[in-house]
Structure formats: structure tokens, C-alpha cells
Design a protein around this motif. Structure first.
Motif, PDB file in Angstrom:
ATOM      1  N   LEU A 148       0.861  -1.258  -0.161  1.00  0.00           N
ATOM      2  CA  LEU A 148       0.147  -0.062  -0.008  1.00  0.00           C
ATOM      3  C   LEU A 148       0.987   1.426   0.002  1.00  0.00           C
ATOM      4  CD1 LEU A 148      -3.011  -0.994   2.459  1.00  0.00           C
ATOM      5  CD2 LEU A 148      -3.012  -1.224   0.066  1.00  0.00           C
ATOM      6  N   TYR A 149       2.083   1.228   0.417  1.00  0.00           N
ATOM      7  CA  TYR A 149       3.080   2.369   0.235  1.00  0.00           C
ATOM      8  C   TYR A 149       4.286   1.995   0.087  1.00  0.00           C
ATOM      9  CZ  TYR A 149       4.238   7.163   1.393  1.00  0.00           C
ATOM     10  OH  TYR A 149       4.519   8.474   1.486  1.00  0.00           O
ATOM     11  N   PRO A 150       5.209   2.532  -0.435  1.00  0.00           N
ATOM     12  CA  PRO A 150       6.525   2.109  -0.775  1.00  0.00           C
ATOM     13  C   PRO A 150       7.332   1.897   0.452  1.00  0.00           C
ATOM     14  CG  PRO A 150       6.213   3.944  -2.178  1.00  0.00           C
ATOM     15  CD  PRO A 150       4.899   3.725  -1.416  1.00  0.00           C
ATOM     16  N   THR A 151       7.076   2.543   1.324  1.00  0.00           N
ATOM     17  CA  THR A 151       7.828   2.470   2.896  1.00  0.00           C
ATOM     18  C   THR A 151       7.605   1.029   3.250  1.00  0.00           C
ATOM     19  OG1 THR A 151       7.782   4.626   3.431  1.00  0.00           O
ATOM     20  CG2 THR A 151       8.255   3.088   5.343  1.00  0.00           C
ATOM     21  N   ASN A 152       6.190   0.601   3.128  1.00  0.00           N
ATOM     22  CA  ASN A 152       5.975  -0.914   3.646  1.00  0.00           C
ATOM     23  C   ASN A 152       6.795  -1.861   3.170  1.00  0.00           C
ATOM     24  OD1 ASN A 152       3.938   0.836   4.719  1.00  0.00           O
ATOM     25  ND2 ASN A 152       2.226  -0.433   3.983  1.00  0.00           N
ATOM     26  N   VAL A 153       6.757  -1.997   1.740  1.00  0.00           N
ATOM     27  CA  VAL A 153       7.684  -2.985   1.064  1.00  0.00           C
ATOM     28  C   VAL A 153       9.099  -2.973   1.537  1.00  0.00           C
ATOM     29  CG1 VAL A 153       8.245  -1.618  -0.944  1.00  0.00           C
ATOM     30  CG2 VAL A 153       8.084  -4.146  -0.977  1.00  0.00           C
ATOM     31  N   ALA A 154       9.598  -1.589   1.688  1.00  0.00           N
ATOM     32  CA  ALA A 154      10.985  -1.559   2.070  1.00  0.00           C
ATOM     33  C   ALA A 154      11.327  -1.939   3.601  1.00  0.00           C
ATOM     34  CB  ALA A 154      11.406   0.050   1.973  1.00  0.00           C
ATOM     35  N   ALA A 155      10.315  -1.856   4.392  1.00  0.00           N
ATOM     36  CA  ALA A 155      10.456  -2.238   5.769  1.00  0.00           C
ATOM     37  C   ALA A 155      10.307  -3.803   5.872  1.00  0.00           C
ATOM     38  CB  ALA A 155       9.109  -1.651   6.667  1.00  0.00           C
ATOM     39  N   ARG A 156       9.361  -4.460   4.944  1.00  0.00           N
ATOM     40  CA  ARG A 156       9.281  -5.884   5.047  1.00  0.00           C
ATOM     41  C   ARG A 156      10.614  -6.369   4.641  1.00  0.00           C
ATOM     42  NH1 ARG A 156       4.721  -7.928   6.430  1.00  0.00           N
ATOM     43  NH2 ARG A 156       2.862  -6.791   6.440  1.00  0.00           N
ATOM     44  N   VAL A 157      11.258  -6.052   3.484  1.00  0.00           N
ATOM     45  CA  VAL A 157      12.562  -6.309   2.968  1.00  0.00           C
ATOM     46  C   VAL A 157      13.476  -6.169   4.042  1.00  0.00           C
ATOM     47  CG1 VAL A 157      14.267  -6.064   1.292  1.00  0.00           C
ATOM     48  CG2 VAL A 157      12.091  -6.042   0.649  1.00  0.00           C
ATOM     49  N   GLY A 184      19.318  -4.235  -0.890  1.00  0.00           N
ATOM     50  CA  GLY A 184      19.064  -2.684  -0.492  1.00  0.00           C
ATOM     51  C   GLY A 184      19.195  -1.857  -1.659  1.00  0.00           C
ATOM     52  N   ILE A 185      19.867  -1.894  -2.371  1.00  0.00           N
ATOM     53  CA  ILE A 185      20.028  -0.881  -3.521  1.00  0.00           C
ATOM     54  C   ILE A 185      19.191  -0.967  -4.418  1.00  0.00           C
ATOM     55  CG2 ILE A 185      21.571  -0.137  -5.568  1.00  0.00           C
ATOM     56  CD1 ILE A 185      24.170  -1.201  -3.960  1.00  0.00           C
ATOM     57  N   VAL A 186      18.561  -1.965  -4.826  1.00  0.00           N
ATOM     58  CA  VAL A 186      17.246  -2.225  -5.552  1.00  0.00           C
ATOM     59  C   VAL A 186      16.052  -1.705  -4.781  1.00  0.00           C
ATOM     60  CG1 VAL A 186      15.988  -3.746  -6.620  1.00  0.00           C
ATOM     61  CG2 VAL A 186      18.199  -4.159  -6.780  1.00  0.00           C
ATOM     62  N   VAL A 187      15.869  -1.948  -3.471  1.00  0.00           N
ATOM     63  CA  VAL A 187      14.995  -1.527  -2.810  1.00  0.00           C
ATOM     64  C   VAL A 187      14.896   0.078  -2.757  1.00  0.00           C
ATOM     65  CG1 VAL A 187      13.719  -1.103  -0.677  1.00  0.00           C
ATOM     66  CG2 VAL A 187      14.443  -3.649  -1.146  1.00  0.00           C
ATOM     67  N   LEU A 188      15.903   0.671  -2.791  1.00  0.00           N
ATOM     68  CA  LEU A 188      16.310   2.008  -2.608  1.00  0.00           C
ATOM     69  C   LEU A 188      15.894   2.773  -4.122  1.00  0.00           C
ATOM     70  CD1 LEU A 188      17.089   4.602  -1.444  1.00  0.00           C
ATOM     71  CD2 LEU A 188      19.388   4.135  -2.144  1.00  0.00           C
ATOM     72  N   ARG A 189      16.481   1.933  -5.179  1.00  0.00           N
ATOM     73  CA  ARG A 189      16.025   2.447  -6.501  1.00  0.00           C
ATOM     74  C   ARG A 189      14.494   2.307  -6.797  1.00  0.00           C
ATOM     75  NH1 ARG A 189      13.831   3.338 -10.413  1.00  0.00           N
ATOM     76  NH2 ARG A 189      14.510   3.324 -12.670  1.00  0.00           N
ATOM     77  N   TYR A 190      13.687   1.382  -6.367  1.00  0.00           N
ATOM     78  CA  TYR A 190      12.311   1.480  -6.764  1.00  0.00           C
ATOM     79  C   TYR A 190      11.399   2.113  -5.770  1.00  0.00           C
ATOM     80  CZ  TYR A 190      13.662  -1.470 -10.835  1.00  0.00           C
ATOM     81  OH  TYR A 190      13.834  -1.891 -11.805  1.00  0.00           O
ATOM     82  N   THR A 191      11.629   1.911  -4.402  1.00  0.00           N
ATOM     83  CA  THR A 191      10.833   2.489  -3.522  1.00  0.00           C
ATOM     84  C   THR A 191      11.251   3.878  -2.861  1.00  0.00           C
ATOM     85  OG1 THR A 191      11.849   1.536  -1.381  1.00  0.00           O
ATOM     86  CG2 THR A 191      10.269  -0.017  -2.774  1.00  0.00           C
ATOM     87  N   GLN A 192      12.418   4.183  -3.120  1.00  0.00           N
ATOM     88  CA  GLN A 192      13.063   5.512  -2.344  1.00  0.00           C
ATOM     89  C   GLN A 192      12.855   5.412  -0.804  1.00  0.00           C
ATOM     90  OE1 GLN A 192      14.759   7.707  -3.954  1.00  0.00           O
ATOM     91  NE2 GLN A 192      14.983   6.203  -5.419  1.00  0.00           N
ATOM     92  N   GLY A 193      12.791   4.190  -0.466  1.00  0.00           N
ATOM     93  CA  GLY A 193      12.726   3.938   1.101  1.00  0.00           C
ATOM     94  C   GLY A 193      14.023   3.998   1.892  1.00  0.00           C
ATOM     95  N   ARG A 194      14.501   5.407   2.031  1.00  0.00           N
ATOM     96  CA  ARG A 194      15.992   5.469   2.485  1.00  0.00           C
ATOM     97  C   ARG A 194      16.259   4.881   3.679  1.00  0.00           C
ATOM     98  NH1 ARG A 194      15.309  11.870   1.292  1.00  0.00           N
ATOM     99  NH2 ARG A 194      13.648  11.588   2.490  1.00  0.00           N
ATOM    100  N   LEU A 195      15.215   5.055   4.843  1.00  0.00           N
ATOM    101  CA  LEU A 195      15.843   4.446   6.110  1.00  0.00           C
ATOM    102  C   LEU A 195      15.836   3.107   5.927  1.00  0.00           C
ATOM    103  CD1 LEU A 195      16.050   4.327   9.183  1.00  0.00           C
ATOM    104  CD2 LEU A 195      13.548   4.208   9.324  1.00  0.00           C
ATOM    105  N   ASP A 196      15.192   2.251   5.346  1.00  0.00           N
ATOM    106  CA  ASP A 196      15.262   0.842   5.467  1.00  0.00           C
ATOM    107  C   ASP A 196      16.277   0.276   4.317  1.00  0.00           C
ATOM    108  OD1 ASP A 196      12.998  -0.346   7.039  1.00  0.00           O
ATOM    109  OD2 ASP A 196      11.965   1.160   5.797  1.00  0.00           O
ATOM    110  N   SER A 197      16.433   1.017   3.257  1.00  0.00           N
ATOM    111  CA  SER A 197      17.413   0.603   2.170  1.00  0.00           C
ATOM    112  C   SER A 197      18.656   0.943   3.053  1.00  0.00           C
ATOM    113  CB  SER A 197      17.407   1.590   0.892  1.00  0.00           C
ATOM    114  OG  SER A 197      16.078   1.136   0.579  1.00  0.00           O
ATOM    115  N   TYR A 198      18.990   1.770   3.561  1.00  0.00           N
ATOM    116  CA  TYR A 198      20.276   2.198   4.060  1.00  0.00           C
ATOM    117  C   TYR A 198      20.655   1.055   5.210  1.00  0.00           C
ATOM    118  CZ  TYR A 198      20.012   6.703   1.650  1.00  0.00           C
ATOM    119  OH  TYR A 198      20.034   7.826   0.811  1.00  0.00           O
ATOM    120  N   LEU A 199      19.737   0.930   5.812  1.00  0.00           N
ATOM    121  CA  LEU A 199      19.880   0.036   7.184  1.00  0.00           C
ATOM    122  C   LEU A 199      20.177  -1.410   6.367  1.00  0.00           C
ATOM    123  CD1 LEU A 199      17.257   0.746   9.797  1.00  0.00           C
ATOM    124  CD2 LEU A 199      20.023   0.720  10.098  1.00  0.00           C
ATOM    125  N   ILE A 200      19.463  -1.691   5.437  1.00  0.00           N
ATOM    126  CA  ILE A 200      19.798  -3.108   4.831  1.00  0.00           C
ATOM    127  C   ILE A 200      21.176  -3.347   4.496  1.00  0.00           C
ATOM    128  CG2 ILE A 200      19.276  -4.605   2.761  1.00  0.00           C
ATOM    129  CD1 ILE A 200      16.393  -3.634   2.845  1.00  0.00           C
TER     130      ILE A 200
END
Length: 384
Positions: A148-157, A184-200
Motif C-alpha cells: 500500500l505504500y513504498p515504505t511498507n515494502v522497504a520495511a518488510r525487506v 538494499g540498493i534495488v529497494v532504494l531504487r524502486y521505493t526510495q525508502g531511504r531508512l530501510d534501504s540504508y539499514l539493509i
């Protein structure tokens, strides 16, 4: 207790956990627009009944267990009475139902089911079977990939990657680290979920480094991890309380945290902290409803610490964070440094995300009542 009874208890628990994870995926992804709401409620109902049957008919308790569970239950009921938020009771039941279930086994089960369902949702969205809701931020597309939101998928990953790295820690290879980093880089590229991507990415590199060095650094980071719930709460509260939009420093910090400091300040001003919480009005940007929110009246308390404090009250907040620290202290005595460090990373994530007390996303909260076995075979729940 017979082996048959123990096995049946585990079967009931894992079937219930399966139903709960499935229900959470339906409600937090675009599947909610295609699957009848009744089906989701049935899944949740079966899950809660299963957890309750395990607790009432299969688990054995010492007096201290009964007293502790009663205190937890009374606080949760107080929050429910004051706020009508059923989540506090549901999440509490799921956590307590983990009694006498090995945490590592729970983590393996969570990873297998969540990773599978997440892959299914992403694939369905890319074949246009379900909608991939696309948001725009600063001219850049943010794909929800079936959630439902880009942050959601980034958080699940993020939580899946964290679970994977914990499980693989003793045999962590460079290939694992590279794969998680690329993800993590792919998640950042598609979702722009910065917190979760950087933490991954940071977690992959950190765990690989820790797996190759001696125990001294792990022990040092574990000490920090034990105190992480306290410092996470302190940072979240003080940063929001002292936020000043007229200060250039605070302005830049607020931009760094995507406006969350200003939202936290507004939440503290609008909703005075109460003992058993209160109902709060939030308007997020998730789902098709959020995409069509032309009024742009966004208000959401992203920080887990502030969300729990304001929504569920200071009594429940003190209880859950104090108990988290106590459990981490016990794990420190058992030298479970890797799990503690992982929980510390969850605490970092929770400063600007809402998933600390959400077992559908964060399996590490199930650590609070599950069993952890040390090398000598001692079960935490029976010895501490």
C-alpha cells in the motif's frame, strides 16, 4: 507433558502464526482491494483462537508467569477500554503465545512465509494482476510493488534481511553480504525508502564484519543494543519536544528525517500524554485512498516510540520498553550478542518507523516471550 502434546502445541502455534501473517499481508498490500474483507477477518479470527487455545490448554505456568501475564493483560485492557484500539490486545496475545517456542525456529518460519508472500505480491504487481501504486516525491517515482505504500515494502525487506543475517551469522559468506547489499540498493531504487534501504546495506556490511572478527566488538555493540530501546525512546521524544522550526539546524534535521520531527512536535502538542492512551486522528498517504488525497492533509506519527507513548499511553510504553530492556539483559548474560545487536537495529529503525510493536512486520518483538536456548541447553523462560 508428553511429546505428542508438545508437538501439537507447536503445530497449533505455527498454524496460527501462518494465518496471522497471511492476514497481515492481505491488509497491508493491494490484495486488500481484491480479496473480500470477510476472508481477512476469518484468518485473523482463526489465528487468535489458535493462540488462545495454546495459552489456555497447552502451556504450563509458574506463579510469576501468571502474575506477569495478568499485569500485561490488565494494562492492555486498560488501553483498549480507553482508546478502543484492538491492536494492543491482539499484538500482546501473539507475543505471549510465543511462550516456550524457540525464537530461532520462529524466525525461520517468519522468514520463509514472509519472504514467499512478499515475492508473490511483488510478482503479481509487476504482471498487473494487482496494482503497483506509484507515488511521486521530488519528481522521483516511488513504487509500492504491490503493497500500500513504498515504505511498507522497504520495511518488510529490511526485516526479512535482518532475520536472514541473524540466522546465517555463524556461516555468513561474502556472497550473502553482496546479495543483501544489492537487494538494499534495488529497494532504494524502486521505493526510495531511504531508512530501510540504508539499514539493509549497513546491516549486511556490519554483520559480515562482525562474523569475521573476535567477540570483543560484538560484546561492545551488544551493550549498546541492550540500552537501545531506552535511547531510541529518549532521542525520539526529545527531538520532537525541542524541535523548533525557526532554527536552521532543526530545519535541516527535520528535512533529513522527512518531516518527522515536525510531525512529532505537532503530535505532542495536539495529544497530551495520558496513562492509558487516547484515540488519535491520522491521515497517511498509503493505498489508493492516500494517492487520491488531494487535500494533502498528511498527519502520521511515524516514530514507534512516540506512537506507542501517545496512542497506548505512558503506562504501556514504560511497561513494554522496560520489559524489552530486561529481556535483552538476560540475553546478554547468555551471550546472545547477535540477537541483541539485531534488536538494537530494530530500535534504530523504530525511531522513524512504526513497526517496533508490530509482529506482522517485526518478528524480533516475538523475542519478548519466546524461548532462547543457550549452548548448555538452558531455556531462558525456565531459568530467569
Amino acid at each position: 507433558m508428553t511429546n505428542r502434546k508438545v508437538d501439537l502445541r507447536k503445530i497449533i502455534f505455527y498454524i496460527s502464526l501462518l494465518f496471522y501473517i497471511m492476514q497481515s499481508f492481505i491488509d497491508s498490500t493491494a490484495l486488500v482491494y481484491y480479496i473480500p474483507n470477510l476472508f481477512s477477518k476469518i484468518l485473523l479470527g482463526f489465528a487468535l483462537v489458535g493462540f488462545s487455545i495454546k495459552l489456555v490448554f497447552f502451556d504450563r505456568y509458574k506463579y510469576r508467569d501468571v502474575i506477569f501475564i495478568a499485569i500485561w493483560g490488565l494494562i492492555a485492557l486498560g488501553v483498549l477500554y480507553q482508546t478502543s484500539y484492538k491492536q494492543v490486545l491482539i499484538f500482546s496475545l501473539i507475543i505471549i503465545a510465543c511462550k516456550d517456542i524457540d525464537f530461532i525456529s520462529i524466525l525461520k518460519f517468519y522468514l520463509a512465509i514472509s519472504a514467499f508472500l512478499l515475492i508473490v505480491v511483488v510478482v503479481l504487481s509487476q504482471f498487473d494482476i494487482i496494482v503497483d501504486i506509484v507515488f511521486i516525491r521530488d519528481g522521483v517515482e516511488r513504487h509500492s510493488l504491490g503493497t500500500l505504500y513504498p515504505t511498507n515494502v522497504a520495511a518488510r525487506v529490511f526485516f526479512c534481511c535482518l532475520a536472514y543475517l541473524v540466522l546465517k551469522f555463524d556461516n555468513l559468506r561474502l556472497l550473502d553480504t553482496v546479495a543483501v547489499t544489492i537487494l538494499g540498493i534495488v529497494v532504494l531504487r524502486y521505493t526510495q525508502g531511504r531508512l530501510d534501504s540504508y539499514l539493509i546495506v549497513a546491516t549486511a556490511l556490519l554483520f559480515y564484519f562482525l562474523s569475521k572478527c573476535g567477540p570483543g566488538l560484538k560484546k561492545f555493540l551488544a551493550v549498546i543494543g541492550v540500552a537501545a530501546p531506552f535511547f531510541g525512546f529518549l532521542i525520539s521524544y526529545l527531538a520532537s519536544y525541542f524541535y523548533d522550526n525557526s532554527s536552521l539546524l532543526w530545519f535541516n534535521l527535520n528535512r533529513l528525517f522527512s518531516g518527522r520531527l515536525a510531525l512529532g512536535k505537532a503530535a505532542l502538542n495536539l495529544y497530551p500524554i495520558k496513562g492509558f492512551g487516547q484515540q488519535i486522528y491520522e491521515q497517511g498517504n498509503g493505498g489508493l485512498e492516500g494517492l487520491n488525497n488531494f487535500s494533502n492533509a498528511y498527519f502520521y506519527i511515524d516514530s514507534s516510540y512516540l506512537n506507542i507513548l501517545i496512542r497506548f499511553g505512558y503506562i504501556f510504553a514504560f511497561f513494554i520498553f522496560s520489559y524489552s530492556i530486561w529481556k535483552l539483559c538476560v540475553l546478554f548474560r547468555m551471550k546472545k550478542y547477535t540477537i541483541i545487536i539485531a534488536f538494537g537495529l530494530v530500535c534504530v529503525n523504530s525511531i522513524i518507523s512504526t513497526f517496533y510493536f508490530g509482529p506482522s512486520y517485526n518478528p524480533f518483538i516475538l523475542l519478548l516471550f519466546s524461548s532462547v536456548i543457550d549452548k548448555s541447553g538452558i531455556d531462558f523462560n525456565n531459568e530467569y
